[in-house]
Design a protein around this motif. Structure first.
Motif, mmCIF file in Angstrom:
data_model
loop_
_atom_site.group_PDB
_atom_site.id
_atom_site.type_symbol
_atom_site.label_atom_id
_atom_site.label_comp_id
_atom_site.label_asym_id
_atom_site.label_seq_id
_atom_site.Cartn_x
_atom_site.Cartn_y
_atom_site.Cartn_z
ATOM 1 N N ASP A 186 0.823 -1.210 0.000
ATOM 2 C CA ASP A 186 0.000 0.000 0.000
ATOM 3 C C ASP A 186 0.860 1.263 0.000
ATOM 4 N N SER A 187 2.136 1.130 0.380
ATOM 5 C CA SER A 187 3.024 2.301 0.427
ATOM 6 C C SER A 187 3.489 2.733 -0.965
ATOM 7 N N SER A 209 -4.087 -4.038 0.494
ATOM 8 C CA SER A 209 -5.330 -4.086 1.253
ATOM 9 C C SER A 209 -6.525 -3.905 0.317
ATOM 10 N N PRO A 210 -7.684 -4.453 0.688
ATOM 11 C CA PRO A 210 -8.875 -4.261 -0.147
ATOM 12 C C PRO A 210 -9.189 -2.783 -0.395
ATOM 13 N N GLN A 211 -9.019 -1.939 0.623
ATOM 14 C CA GLN A 211 -9.321 -0.511 0.462
ATOM 15 C C GLN A 211 -8.403 0.121 -0.579
ATOM 16 N N ASN A 212 -7.114 -0.214 -0.521
ATOM 17 C CA ASN A 212 -6.149 0.346 -1.457
ATOM 18 C C ASN A 212 -6.448 -0.100 -2.882
ATOM 19 N N VAL A 213 -6.796 -1.371 -3.052
ATOM 20 C CA VAL A 213 -7.124 -1.901 -4.382
ATOM 21 C C VAL A 213 -8.344 -1.192 -4.963
ATOM 22 N N VAL A 214 -9.373 -1.072 -4.166
ATOM 23 C CA VAL A 214 -10.619 -0.477 -4.670
ATOM 24 C C VAL A 214 -10.464 1.031 -4.845
ATOM 25 N N ASP A 215 -9.577 1.659 -4.076
ATOM 26 C CA ASP A 215 -9.268 3.072 -4.336
ATOM 27 C C ASP A 215 -8.743 3.248 -5.757
#
Length: 499
Positions: free
Chosen positions: A185-186, A246-252
């Motif tokens: 995610d970084s 992370s799921p949030q990072n992917v969907v972002d």
């Protein structure tokens, strides 16, 4: 110290066989490198094959697509980079990358030429035999390339950087590997603003494709693969240990693509997207929570042995419409030889369930291993025929440098008088010539295609919406066209199918 260091990342032109279906597509690897480095330096990406997609040159029996040498020199002279990074992702296209390196050095011998990508990572010593290449990045490139640029800018030594292969004192030196980035995610999203996205979208519309929607983008949600398949070179770049965003990072990223570019379909290019089932379920939940109108698929394959019905159901609800399964062989002995493990009954159950809920499925198989005999290949063909797969693709085993299979072919003397770039669509084995394997491959395609054309109700049963109906008509049209071209399959293999 050098001032205002400029970096140019290059995707080379493509030199292919006349019937090769390869077409321009975004280089996510260069996008990631540019995004990581542009926080500190002036970076550009030159996608030679895409920017010159309408420029074709005949070279013997092959064709080269991309900017002319003069066009490349003009770009270099105008931008005047200090460091040029060239991606070398394919053994077959290695000479294209070397030709670009030659043009760079002819333009300015002082430019530092850095090679990276799958081929460079799997066979760095051979890459450095080419004197136009100064240094090779092995594996994950973001931190390594950034360190190279910083040291070059400060005029420091370059021969001891982790994750590189260099010349030193008349010999070639492999430096210790660099630790992989733990927290993906970084890493910033790929620098698509530096890529010719409009050309990619335009090309995808004009070319034959099997997508449900018009605007397609590719996304990678994880790196690494814990599998030990003897034919796969993925480990040379991403390693064996799996790491996921992370799921949030992917969907972002998906939401960004949807809003900025109007993307309606995502192709996940992970090698092992389903290693962590909870994470994949989380990606689906996040897409649903945000009410994103997205369709998606897994063209590089998904591990069927890690799937269950509840996960597949959620994937469908989140917009998944097609799954590709890397099944490889329908013969249990051959499957063990490949280093792959899954239960055939489970695989058939998952394929049937996917069909029942309206998902399209593709099975990929490999034939023509060194010791493989016809009965093993027939088992693979029969597995495909007797399953609920909608499509089956039969590849001929290709021994890539950096794989265990390549070493097996070498030991068996099957690569004598062949260099890696000459191995195209497989090679001869102990029991079959390459032409015989091509014929078996073509017959496998034809047999499978005829079997599915005789069962049209399977396709019709997938229709749930108007969009499903349009997609079914699109695929049916392509199937009919394939049917008329069946005679070409036995002679020209997979490229005829794609074309």
């Amino acid at each position: 110290m050098k001032k205002n260091t400029k970096i140019l990342l290059i995707n080379p032109f493509l030199t292919t066989l006349p019937d090769d279906p390869a077409r321009p597509s975004p280089s996510l690897s260069l996008g990631y490198l540019a995004a990581y480095i542009e926080r500190y330096y002036d970076v550009r990406i030159l996608d030679i094959s895409t920017e010159g997609k309408n420029v074709a040159q005949q070279i013997g029996q092959k064709k080269r697509v991309g900017l002319t040498n003069g066009g490349i020199r003009k770009y270099l002279s105008e931008y005047r980079p200090d460091v040029v990074g060239i991606t070398n992702p394919s053994t077959f296209h290695a000479n294209d990358a070397f030709e670009v390196a030659k043009i760079v050095k002819e333009t300015d011998r002082n430019i530092l030429v850095v090679f990276g990508g799958a081929h460079a990572s799997s066979d760095p010593e051979s890459v450095l035999q080419n004197t136009e290449v100064d240094i090779v990045v092995i594996g994950e490139g973001e931190e390594t390339l950034l360190e190279i640029v910083r040291r070059y800018e400060n005029e420091e030594r370059l021969d001891d950087i982790a994750g590189t292969c260099v010349r030193q004192g008349g010999s070639i030196k492999n430096n210790p590997p660099r630790k992989y980035i733990e927290h993906l995610d970084s890493i910033p999203f790929p620098a698509r603003h530096l890529l010719p996205m409009d050309i990619y979208f335009e090309t995808a519309l004009k070319e034959t494709n099997y997508a449900m929607r018009n605007k397609i983008a590719t996304v990678i949600t994880s790196r690494g693969c814990p599998g030990k398949c003897i034919y796969c070179a993925v480990k040379t770049v991403w390693g064996r240990r799996w790491r996921g965003r992370s799921p949030q990072n992917v969907v972002d990223e998906i939401e960004h693509l949807n809003r900025k570019y109007g993307v309606g379909e995502i192709h996940f290019l992970d090698d092992s997207i389903s290693v962590n089932r909870d994470r994949l379920m989380g990606i689906c939940d996040e897409i649903i929570r945000r009410k994103l109108d997205i369709k998606w698929t897994t063209p590089n394959g998904i591990a069927i042995w890690l799937l269950n019905e509840s996960l597949i159901k959620r994937m469908k609800e989140a917009g998944c419409y097609r799954l590709t399964f890397g099944l490889e062989s329908g013969n249990s002995e051959t499957l063990r030889y490949l280093g792959k493990r899954y239960d055939y009954d489970h695989a058939k159950k998952i394929i049937k369930y996917a069909h029942r809920i309206g998902l399209w499925t593709i099975g990929t198989f490999i034939i023509g291993f060194p010791d493989e005999k016809r009965d093993s290949m027939e088992d693979s063909i029969n597995f495909a025929l007797n399953s609920y797969l909608d499509f089956a693709v039969f590849y001929i085993a290709n021994p890539f440098p950096g794989t265990e299979m390549y070493e097996i072919y070498k030991r068996e003397g099957l690569l004598d008088r062949l260099t890696p770039d000459q191995i195209v669509r497989g090679t001869s084995t102990k029991h079959f010539t390459h032409d015989e394997l091509m014929e078996i491959q073509g017959k496998a395609f034809s047999t499978f295609l005829r079997s599915r054309m005789l069962k049209p109700w399977r396709a019709l049963s997938k229709i749930r919406t108007v969009e499903d109906a349009r997609y079914t008509v699109k695929l049916a049209t392509k199937f009919i066209n394939m049917g008329f071209g069946q005679l070409k399959f036995s002679k020209r293999g997979i490229a005829a199918l794609w074309k």
